[in-house]
Design an enzyme around this catalytic site. Structure first.
Site, PDB file in Angstrom:
ATOM      1  N   GLU A  26       0.837  -1.262  -0.003  1.00  0.00           N
ATOM      2  CA  GLU A  26       0.016  -0.064  -0.002  1.00  0.00           C
ATOM      3  C   GLU A  26       0.864   1.365  -0.011  1.00  0.00           C
ATOM      4  OE1 GLU A  26      -1.709   1.901   3.516  1.00  0.00           O
ATOM      5  OE2 GLU A  26      -1.263   0.294   4.601  1.00  0.00           O
ATOM      6  N   VAL A 107      -5.459   0.131   2.710  1.00  0.00           N
ATOM      7  CA  VAL A 107      -5.593  -1.110   2.497  1.00  0.00           C
ATOM      8  C   VAL A 107      -6.777  -1.460   1.430  1.00  0.00           C
ATOM      9  CG1 VAL A 107      -6.335  -3.410   3.503  1.00  0.00           C
ATOM     10  CG2 VAL A 107      -4.435  -1.861   4.673  1.00  0.00           C
ATOM     11  N   ASP A 137     -17.668   4.402  13.304  1.00  0.00           N
ATOM     12  CA  ASP A 137     -16.423   4.580  12.468  1.00  0.00           C
ATOM     13  C   ASP A 137     -15.679   3.218  12.204  1.00  0.00           C
ATOM     14  OD1 ASP A 137     -14.135   5.247  11.024  1.00  0.00           O
ATOM     15  OD2 ASP A 137     -13.586   6.985  12.180  1.00  0.00           O
ATOM     16  N   ASP A 141     -11.550  -1.008   5.129  1.00  0.00           N
ATOM     17  CA  ASP A 141     -10.734  -2.272   4.902  1.00  0.00           C
ATOM     18  C   ASP A 141     -11.398  -3.289   5.167  1.00  0.00           C
ATOM     19  OD1 ASP A 141      -8.725  -0.443   4.496  1.00  0.00           O
ATOM     20  OD2 ASP A 141      -7.804  -0.815   6.235  1.00  0.00           O
ATOM     21  N   LYS A 158      -4.499  -1.808  13.701  1.00  0.00           N
ATOM     22  CA  LYS A 158      -3.498  -0.687  14.558  1.00  0.00           C
ATOM     23  C   LYS A 158      -4.227  -0.718  15.971  1.00  0.00           C
ATOM     24  CE  LYS A 158      -4.755   1.168  11.077  1.00  0.00           C
ATOM     25  NZ  LYS A 158      -5.325   2.356  10.120  1.00  0.00           N
TER      26      LYS A 158
HETATM   27  N1  PSU Z   1      -1.037   0.963   9.006  1.00  0.00           N
HETATM   28  C1  PSU Z   1      -0.193   1.912   9.469  1.00  0.00           C
HETATM   29  N2  PSU Z   1      -0.071   3.191   8.903  1.00  0.00           N
HETATM   30  C2  PSU Z   1      -1.136   3.523   8.318  1.00  0.00           C
HETATM   31  C3  PSU Z   1      -2.172   2.550   7.896  1.00  0.00           C
HETATM   32  C4  PSU Z   1      -2.123   1.440   8.357  1.00  0.00           C
HETATM   33  O1  PSU Z   1       0.766   1.431   9.931  1.00  0.00           O
HETATM   34  O2  PSU Z   1      -1.268   4.589   7.789  1.00  0.00           O
HETATM   35  C5  PSU Z   1      -3.334   3.150   7.157  1.00  0.00           C
HETATM   36  C6  PSU Z   1      -3.716   1.883   5.876  1.00  0.00           C
HETATM   37  O3  PSU Z   1      -3.814   2.524   4.729  1.00  0.00           O
HETATM   38  C7  PSU Z   1      -5.013   1.589   6.404  1.00  0.00           C
HETATM   39  C8  PSU Z   1      -5.691   2.863   6.828  1.00  0.00           C
HETATM   40  O4  PSU Z   1      -5.976   0.964   5.331  1.00  0.00           O
HETATM   41  O5  PSU Z   1      -4.505   3.529   7.580  1.00  0.00           O
HETATM   42  C9  PSU Z   1      -6.969   2.760   7.407  1.00  0.00           C
HETATM   43  O6  PSU Z   1      -7.532   4.109   7.652  1.00  0.00           O
HETATM   44  P1  PSU Z   1      -9.067   4.359   8.065  1.00  0.00           P
HETATM   45  O7  PSU Z   1      -9.123   4.095   9.467  1.00  0.00           O
HETATM   46  O8  PSU Z   1      -9.403   5.759   7.834  1.00  0.00           O
HETATM   47  O9  PSU Z   1      -9.874   3.399   7.354  1.00  0.00           O
HETATM   48 MN    MN Z   2     -13.027   5.803   8.901  1.00  0.00          MN
END
Ligand code: PSU
Ligand code: MN
Length: 307
Positions: A26, A107, A137, A141, A158
């Protein structure tokens, strides 16, 4: 080369054409997740990880409106400098393409692009999931993992997320989570979470066999392979818990919401751990890329034996 309207850069296209193992990586972690200049180090180590595993790496992104497998060096530089580069999840792909913008793929969007290009193995740091403060929220993914039959290698979801809720959602969506040499879900920065997994595998060949069995059933879900962050850089649970609690409080008082939430929380954890979360992040990105490379090779070897 164009595969189903995906641009595949020449070195990745020739790898695919000659049946070599390719691993998708990614780009949002580079353009939004990690700070400059360490994002360059992350890119280098992700690439090195896949190559050590014996496979060919390909960053996914949208380049001036063109969904792309593999970034040329000047394009990678633009994404690392992150000027005007959007964070693009699967839902944002169409708009980014039509508006001819640069987009770093999360992702979900990466799975979409890699799947269209026929790549079956993908590596990242941690997937998105259900957020703690606002359970409505939920990262895109999860939905994309439910409809893209790929192997996704990560260190769990995470640490900023609600991990039990994320694991339950994956179960509901029918996404198998396989612990690579572990019985429990790793916590991204931490090696353990106390959350037990249903399935464990100890070799890339075993993972390839489980993935093939799922494909043979015609199931659309990805298989999530989780491994612990490396010993040398993993952080203690207590440090991460405190850092995340602080980060969440900062996000609340700054009124952060939506796609800005994840990058904001990751940056706040970085400050609260005096940068230790950064070494952990870089180390696990490389390890995950290396494992993905070995899995891609194992899948390729099986395919060669069958044909
Ligand atoms: N893992 C990391 N750093 C990141 C992300 C994941 O160590 O920046 C990113 C990935 O691209 C993941 C995204 O798909 O954060 C998820 O964001 P959101 O919670 O807005 O869906
Ligand atoms: Mn979100």
């Amino acid at each position: 080369m164009l595969v189903a309207r995906i641009r595949v850069i020449p070195n990745v296209a020739s790898a695919l054409a000659s049946g070599r193992a390719v691993v998708a990586l990614e780009s949002s972690v580079l353009a939004q997740g990690l700070p400059i200049p360490q994002n360059r180090e992350a890119a280098r180590r992700m690439v090195q990880g896949v190559e050590l595993g014996g496979a060919v790496p390909a960053f996914t992104a949208v380049v001036c409106g063109v969904p792309t497998m593999g970034l040329e060096p000047d394009e990678l530089n633009r994404f690392l400098a992150r000027d005007g580069v959007r964070k693009v999840a699967a839902r944002d792909l169409a708009a980014t393409i039509a508006q001819k913008a640069d987009g770093a793929t999360t992702v979900s969007a990466s799975l979409c692009i890699a799947g269209l290009a026929g790549v079956r193995v993908f590596a990242t740091g941690g997937i998105g999931g259900v957020h703690r403060d606002s359970p409505f929220d939920e990262s895109g993914d999860l939905a994309e993992l439910a409809r893209t039959p790929m192997v996704v290698v990560c260190a769990g979801a995470k640490s900023i997320l609600d991990l039990p809720a994320t694991l339950e959602r994956l179960e509901t969506l029918g996404v198998l989570v396989v612990g690579y040499r572990t019985n429990e879900l790793p916590g991204f920065f931490t090696q353990t979470t106390g959350l037990m997994l249903s399935t464990r595998a100890d070799s890339p060949e075993e993972i390839a066999a489980i993935y093939r069995a799922g494909l043979a059933l015609g199931r659309p879900q990805a298989m999530l392979v989780v491994q612990q962050p490396p010993d040398a850089v993993a952080l203690p649970q207590r440090l991460v818990d405190d850092a995340v609690t602080d980060a969440l409080a900062q996000a609340r008082s700054s009124g952060i919401s939506g796609p800005a939430t994840t990058p904001f929380l990751l940056a706040a954890v970085l400050r609260a751990t005096d940068g230790r979360s950064l070494s952990a992040n870089l180390g696990l990105l490389e390890e995950n890329a290396a494992l993905a490379g070995r899995i891609a090779i194992a899948l390729q070897r099986e395919a060669d034996t069958l044909s």
